[in-house]
Design a protein around this motif. Structure first.
Motif, PDB file in Angstrom:
ATOM      1  N   ILE A   4      24.459  10.830 -39.170  1.00  0.00           N
ATOM      2  CA  ILE A   4      23.442  11.667 -39.757  1.00  0.00           C
ATOM      3  C   ILE A   4      22.560  12.202 -39.175  1.00  0.00           C
ATOM      4  O   ILE A   4      21.579  13.172 -39.165  1.00  0.00           O
ATOM      5  CB  ILE A   4      23.288  10.954 -41.277  1.00  0.00           C
ATOM      6  N   PHE A   5      21.839  11.123 -38.285  1.00  0.00           N
ATOM      7  CA  PHE A   5      20.744  11.501 -37.553  1.00  0.00           C
ATOM      8  C   PHE A   5      20.909  12.323 -36.435  1.00  0.00           C
ATOM      9  O   PHE A   5      20.119  13.292 -36.016  1.00  0.00           O
ATOM     10  CB  PHE A   5      20.059  10.231 -36.951  1.00  0.00           C
ATOM     11  N   ILE A   8      20.752  15.636 -38.054  1.00  0.00           N
ATOM     12  CA  ILE A   8      19.297  15.999 -38.264  1.00  0.00           C
ATOM     13  C   ILE A   8      18.817  16.696 -36.980  1.00  0.00           C
ATOM     14  O   ILE A   8      18.229  17.735 -37.007  1.00  0.00           O
ATOM     15  CB  ILE A   8      18.480  14.843 -38.888  1.00  0.00           C
ATOM     16  N   PHE A  27      10.957  11.892 -37.541  1.00  0.00           N
ATOM     17  CA  PHE A  27      10.983  12.941 -38.867  1.00  0.00           C
ATOM     18  C   PHE A  27      10.826  11.984 -39.785  1.00  0.00           C
ATOM     19  O   PHE A  27      10.880  10.488 -39.645  1.00  0.00           O
ATOM     20  CB  PHE A  27      12.447  13.248 -38.999  1.00  0.00           C
ATOM     21  N   LEU A  28      10.299  12.283 -41.097  1.00  0.00           N
ATOM     22  CA  LEU A  28       9.876  11.465 -42.279  1.00  0.00           C
ATOM     23  C   LEU A  28      11.192  10.868 -42.990  1.00  0.00           C
ATOM     24  O   LEU A  28      12.468  11.571 -43.111  1.00  0.00           O
ATOM     25  CB  LEU A  28       9.133  12.253 -43.420  1.00  0.00           C
ATOM     26  N   ASP A  29      11.058   9.510 -43.214  1.00  0.00           N
ATOM     27  CA  ASP A  29      12.184   8.767 -43.916  1.00  0.00           C
ATOM     28  C   ASP A  29      12.312   9.321 -45.331  1.00  0.00           C
ATOM     29  O   ASP A  29      11.272   9.644 -45.905  1.00  0.00           O
ATOM     30  CB  ASP A  29      11.907   7.229 -44.035  1.00  0.00           C
ATOM     31  N   ILE A  30      13.379   9.818 -45.788  1.00  0.00           N
ATOM     32  CA  ILE A  30      13.533  10.776 -47.028  1.00  0.00           C
ATOM     33  C   ILE A  30      13.317   9.698 -48.215  1.00  0.00           C
ATOM     34  O   ILE A  30      12.878  10.283 -49.186  1.00  0.00           O
ATOM     35  CB  ILE A  30      15.166  11.334 -47.244  1.00  0.00           C
ATOM     36  N   ASN A  31      13.457   8.487 -48.181  1.00  0.00           N
ATOM     37  CA  ASN A  31      12.934   7.640 -49.360  1.00  0.00           C
ATOM     38  C   ASN A  31      12.092   6.540 -48.456  1.00  0.00           C
ATOM     39  O   ASN A  31      12.471   5.220 -48.268  1.00  0.00           O
ATOM     40  CB  ASN A  31      13.944   6.708 -49.671  1.00  0.00           C
ATOM     41  N   LEU A  39      10.516   7.918 -38.976  1.00  0.00           N
ATOM     42  CA  LEU A  39      12.018   7.362 -38.335  1.00  0.00           C
ATOM     43  C   LEU A  39      11.771   8.130 -36.744  1.00  0.00           C
ATOM     44  O   LEU A  39      11.581   9.076 -36.826  1.00  0.00           O
ATOM     45  CB  LEU A  39      12.930   7.665 -38.889  1.00  0.00           C
ATOM     46  N   ILE A  85      15.889  -2.064 -38.329  1.00  0.00           N
ATOM     47  CA  ILE A  85      16.770  -2.755 -39.206  1.00  0.00           C
ATOM     48  C   ILE A  85      18.394  -2.179 -38.692  1.00  0.00           C
ATOM     49  O   ILE A  85      19.101  -2.942 -38.435  1.00  0.00           O
ATOM     50  CB  ILE A  85      16.512  -2.391 -40.724  1.00  0.00           C
ATOM     51  N   GLY A  86      18.580  -0.992 -39.351  1.00  0.00           N
ATOM     52  CA  GLY A  86      19.844  -0.130 -38.704  1.00  0.00           C
ATOM     53  C   GLY A  86      20.988  -0.781 -39.300  1.00  0.00           C
ATOM     54  O   GLY A  86      22.074  -0.629 -38.896  1.00  0.00           O
ATOM     55  N   LEU A  87      20.904  -1.250 -40.609  1.00  0.00           N
ATOM     56  CA  LEU A  87      22.039  -1.677 -41.345  1.00  0.00           C
ATOM     57  C   LEU A  87      22.762  -0.473 -41.931  1.00  0.00           C
ATOM     58  O   LEU A  87      23.987  -0.474 -42.431  1.00  0.00           O
ATOM     59  CB  LEU A  87      21.783  -2.949 -42.260  1.00  0.00           C
ATOM     60  N   GLU A  88      21.886   0.424 -42.295  1.00  0.00           N
ATOM     61  CA  GLU A  88      22.451   1.751 -43.172  1.00  0.00           C
ATOM     62  C   GLU A  88      22.858   2.564 -42.091  1.00  0.00           C
ATOM     63  O   GLU A  88      24.132   3.414 -42.389  1.00  0.00           O
ATOM     64  CB  GLU A  88      21.132   2.244 -44.035  1.00  0.00           C
ATOM     65  N   VAL A  89      22.298   3.140 -41.305  1.00  0.00           N
ATOM     66  CA  VAL A  89      22.352   4.468 -40.483  1.00  0.00           C
ATOM     67  C   VAL A  89      22.878   3.766 -38.883  1.00  0.00           C
ATOM     68  O   VAL A  89      21.801   3.124 -38.248  1.00  0.00           O
ATOM     69  CB  VAL A  89      21.433   5.527 -40.151  1.00  0.00           C
ATOM     70  N   HIS A  93      17.052   3.421 -34.503  1.00  0.00           N
ATOM     71  CA  HIS A  93      15.929   3.948 -35.156  1.00  0.00           C
ATOM     72  C   HIS A  93      14.684   2.830 -35.227  1.00  0.00           C
ATOM     73  O   HIS A  93      15.163   1.642 -35.653  1.00  0.00           O
ATOM     74  CB  HIS A  93      16.016   4.843 -36.248  1.00  0.00           C
ATOM     75  N   HIS A  95      11.592   1.990 -37.512  1.00  0.00           N
ATOM     76  CA  HIS A  95      10.678   2.565 -38.920  1.00  0.00           C
ATOM     77  C   HIS A  95       9.468   2.628 -38.397  1.00  0.00           C
ATOM     78  O   HIS A  95       8.731   1.432 -37.815  1.00  0.00           O
ATOM     79  CB  HIS A  95      10.896   1.778 -39.950  1.00  0.00           C
TER      80      HIS A  95
END
Ligand code: 5GP
Length: 131
Positions: A4-5, A8, A27-31, A39, A85-89, A93, A95
């Motif tokens: 997804i990145f 983007i 870019f800004l974290d969406i949440n 990020l 962290i990197g567990l989701e995407v 990256h 933070h």
């Protein structure tokens, strides 16, 4: 399939961009955990940050420092905290999170959902402070 990145960075998915250089994108974290939560990602897609080449890792960290200084000017706080962290995407990256206390970096906290106008304004303010 691109992350997804990567999509983007390619402009296929919208984002609140704050900065880019030859190798990196921010870019800004969406949440966000806080307004200005940014990020910082390498343009070359690598899942795990510690698998980046020495050159790309150094470039990412130096770029993150540049962006962090701009976030700090745009979003007054005690510190800009960094987390990986990197567990989701699965695209490396960093933070960058404006914090005033340790608890502000708790990723288990409920994330913010800021109005689009506020996200745009924060991104523009950070972008204008990039040196
Ligand atoms: P992590 O992989 O470090 O655990 O978390 C990934 C972060 O990316 C999360 O904080 C999440 O809110 C953010 N994120 C996930 N998808 C998107 C997206 O499509 N756009 C933006 N701007 N941020 C995203």
């Amino acid at each position: 399939m691109p992350s997804i990145f990567s999509r983007i960075i390619a402009g296929e998915i919208p984002c609140y961009k704050v900065a880019e250089d030859e190798k990196n994108f921010a870019f800004l974290d969406i949440n966000p955990l806080a307004p200005g939560h940014t990020l910082v990602v390498p343009k070359t897609e690598t899942d795990y940050i510690f698998d980046l080449s020495e050159e790309d890792y150094t470039s990412l960290q130096l770029f993150a420092r540049r962006v962090a200084k701009a976030v700090e000017k745009a979003c007054p706080c005690k510190r800009i905290a960094t987390a990986v962290i990197g567990l989701e995407v699965p695209h490396a990256h960093i933070h960058l999170v404006p914090i005033n206390s340790e608890g502000d970096l708790d990723f288990k906290r409920a994330k913010l959902q800021l109005p689009a106008e506020e996200m745009s304004a924060v991104a523009a303010k950070i972008a204008s402070n990039i040196e």
